[in-house]
Scaffold this motif. Sequence first.
Motif, PDB file in Angstrom:
ATOM      1  N   MET A  75       0.948  -1.439  -0.137  1.00  0.00           N
ATOM      2  CA  MET A  75       0.034   0.031   0.106  1.00  0.00           C
ATOM      3  C   MET A  75       0.656   1.068  -0.093  1.00  0.00           C
ATOM      4  SD  MET A  75      -3.051  -0.874  -0.909  1.00  0.00           S
ATOM      5  CE  MET A  75      -1.977  -2.685  -1.571  1.00  0.00           C
ATOM      6  N   ASN A  76       1.880   1.492   0.479  1.00  0.00           N
ATOM      7  CA  ASN A  76       2.915   2.445   0.340  1.00  0.00           C
ATOM      8  C   ASN A  76       3.920   2.466  -1.049  1.00  0.00           C
ATOM      9  OD1 ASN A  76       2.656   2.856   3.009  1.00  0.00           O
ATOM     10  ND2 ASN A  76       4.570   1.492   3.815  1.00  0.00           N
ATOM     11  N   LYS A  79       0.621   4.652  -2.351  1.00  0.00           N
ATOM     12  CA  LYS A  79       0.745   5.696  -1.987  1.00  0.00           C
ATOM     13  C   LYS A  79       2.003   6.436  -2.580  1.00  0.00           C
ATOM     14  CE  LYS A  79       1.185   7.964   2.785  1.00  0.00           C
ATOM     15  NZ  LYS A  79       1.347   7.392   4.004  1.00  0.00           N
ATOM     16  N   SER A  83       1.265   9.848  -5.654  1.00  0.00           N
ATOM     17  CA  SER A  83       2.016  11.472  -4.434  1.00  0.00           C
ATOM     18  C   SER A  83       2.902  12.040  -5.799  1.00  0.00           C
ATOM     19  CB  SER A  83       2.431  11.285  -3.198  1.00  0.00           C
ATOM     20  OG  SER A  83       4.193  10.186  -3.658  1.00  0.00           O
ATOM     21  N   LYS A 106      -8.995   6.689  -1.764  1.00  0.00           N
ATOM     22  CA  LYS A 106      -7.816   7.377  -1.436  1.00  0.00           C
ATOM     23  C   LYS A 106      -7.774   8.425  -2.725  1.00  0.00           C
ATOM     24  CE  LYS A 106      -4.716   3.490  -0.174  1.00  0.00           C
ATOM     25  NZ  LYS A 106      -4.257   3.628   1.013  1.00  0.00           N
ATOM     26  N   THR A 110      -8.917  13.655  -4.062  1.00  0.00           N
ATOM     27  CA  THR A 110      -7.860  14.441  -5.329  1.00  0.00           C
ATOM     28  C   THR A 110      -8.221  15.007  -6.148  1.00  0.00           C
ATOM     29  OG1 THR A 110      -5.628  13.341  -6.011  1.00  0.00           O
ATOM     30  CG2 THR A 110      -8.108  12.110  -7.292  1.00  0.00           C
TER      31      THR A 110
END
Length: 292
Positions: A75-76, A79, A83, A106, A110
Amino acid sequence: MSHKAGFVSIIGKPNVGKSTLMNALVGEKLSIITPKAQTTRHRILGIVNEENSQIVFSDTPGIIKPRYGLQDSMMNFVKGALSDADLILFVTDINEQHDENDVLEKIINTTIPMIVLINKIDGATQEQVEEKQAYWQELLKPKHIYAISALHKYNLDGIMERVLEYLPEHPPYYDKEDLTDKTQRFFVSEIIREKIFNNYQKEIPYSTEVVITSFKEEEKITRISAEIIVERDSQKNILIGKGGSMLKRVGTEARKDIEKFLDQKVFLETFVKVLPDWRSKKNYLKSFGYEN
C-alpha cells in the motif's frame, strides 16, 4: 518542438485488470498476470517513448486493507504512485458491485485529473455499461470514462492521445531507450513467481517470495539460481511436491518464459528455503525490496 513527460498511475482493486492494461498500453509484458488477486506486489513502471513525449505508467498493487507487513509495504507503493501522479487511470471491473470503498478513500478527494476505465466489458450488455458510466460520472466526475476490455485490447485506441493531453511539458525523466525501471533479475524472479501463482492453490502463492541468488551471463547460456522463500515447513513440502515433481514443473515453465524474455538459453536451478513469518518482519521485507 516541445516535449511532454509525466507519470500516470494505474489504480484499482485487486484483479480488475491493471497489469493487463499496462502491458497492453506499453506493448510489452512487464507485469505478471494470474487469475489470483494481489499478484502485483511492487510498483512497476512501464515507459512509452515517442519523439516528443514520454509517458511513465505505474502498475500498482490492488488496493486493500493491509493485514500484515508485506501488504503495508504494497500500500506504500500505491501511496507513492499517487503522490507523484500527473494523471490517474482508475480501473474498475464492470462486474464489481460498488464495493470499491478502499480505493475510493484514496482518490475521492484528489485534485489530480482522473480517467475512469470500466474494464472486462466483453461479456456485458450496453445497459450495464451505461449504468456504470452514469454511476462513476456522478461519483467521481472524472475527465473521461472509457468502457474497455484490456485483455482483448478493445477500445484502447485513443487512450494514449487522451493521456498526453494531461501531461506537462517536461524533458524525459528516463533514458529514451528505457522500457522500465526494473532489472532483468527482477523480471526473472517475477516470472518464477507467476508460475507459482498458476500452479498452487490457497495460501501457498501468497506465502512465497522469489530471490535470485546468482545470475551469470555466459556466451551461449545464462545460469540462474533462485531461492523460493516460504514461511513454514509444510509449505516447503507442498511446493516441492512428491519426488520434487511440483518444483520441477514450476522450474520448467519458468525456464521457457525466461528464455523468451532474455532471448537466450537458460539453465535455472531452484531451491526452497523456510523463513518463518517473513511477510511480517521488516528486515526480510527490506532485503526483498519492499521497504525503502
